[in-house]
Enzyme design. Structure first.
Site, PDB file in Angstrom:
ATOM      1  N   HIS A  34       0.828  -1.215   0.000  1.00  0.00           N
ATOM      2  CA  HIS A  34       0.000   0.000   0.000  1.00  0.00           C
ATOM      3  C   HIS A  34       0.857   1.258   0.000  1.00  0.00           C
ATOM      4  CE1 HIS A  34      -4.337  -1.074   0.521  1.00  0.00           C
ATOM      5  NE2 HIS A  34      -3.771  -2.257   0.634  1.00  0.00           N
ATOM      6  N   GLY A  70       5.428   5.209  -5.592  1.00  0.00           N
ATOM      7  CA  GLY A  70       6.684   4.650  -5.122  1.00  0.00           C
ATOM      8  C   GLY A  70       6.718   4.590  -3.606  1.00  0.00           C
ATOM      9  N   SER A  91       4.711   7.186   3.162  1.00  0.00           N
ATOM     10  CA  SER A  91       3.527   8.025   3.390  1.00  0.00           C
ATOM     11  C   SER A  91       2.371   7.260   4.022  1.00  0.00           C
ATOM     12  CB  SER A  91       3.076   8.689   2.096  1.00  0.00           C
ATOM     13  OG  SER A  91       2.698   7.719   1.141  1.00  0.00           O
TER      14      SER A  91
END
Length: 126
Positions: free
Chosen positions: A41, A47, A51
């Site tokens: 995920h 990329g 996050s």
């Protein structure tokens, strides 16, 4: 992430990640798959950037609580534990994206009992 560059700048990085992931997987075996999914995920669209680990802030919803990730990803606590352990031995050296990658790799190794080898052809069938 080149393993040689991380091992030069942080001698104990791999053993640190391994010990935390091993403890998590031995406590709950399906955590191995969860860590791989968490990595997927994170890397899926733009990329691998870590996050997926973003918490909510007053002005935006972090990826942990974003709709596509609701009831889909888990294992954030294990990544937090790894980050805490890594920061003790290598403060400010290892990125969250690198930790996700190493955790996913180690979790797959831990839950895989054998290596699967197969041959396939890249030629298209007509």
């Amino acid at each position: 992430m080149a393993s040689s560059s991380k091992s030069k700048s942080c001698k104990h990085i791999f053993s640190t990640v391994k010990s935390v992931v091993s403890a998590a997987v031995s406590k709950e075996r399906r955590m191995g798959a969860s860590l791989l999914r968490l990595h997927f995920h994170d890397c899926f669209v733009n990329g691998c950037d870590g996050s997926i680990l973003l918490d909510d802030a007053s002005n935006f919803t972090g990826e942990q609580n974003a709709n596509p990730n609701q009831n889909s990803v888990r294992g954030f606590n294990v990544i937090d534990d790894i980050k805490t352990a890594v920061e003790k031995v290598c403060p400010g050296v290892v990125s969250c994206a690198d930790i996700l990658t190493m955790a996913a790799r180690k979790s797959v190794v831990l839950v895989s009992s054998t290596l699967i080898s197969f041959m396939f052809s890249l030629r298209r069938r007509k």
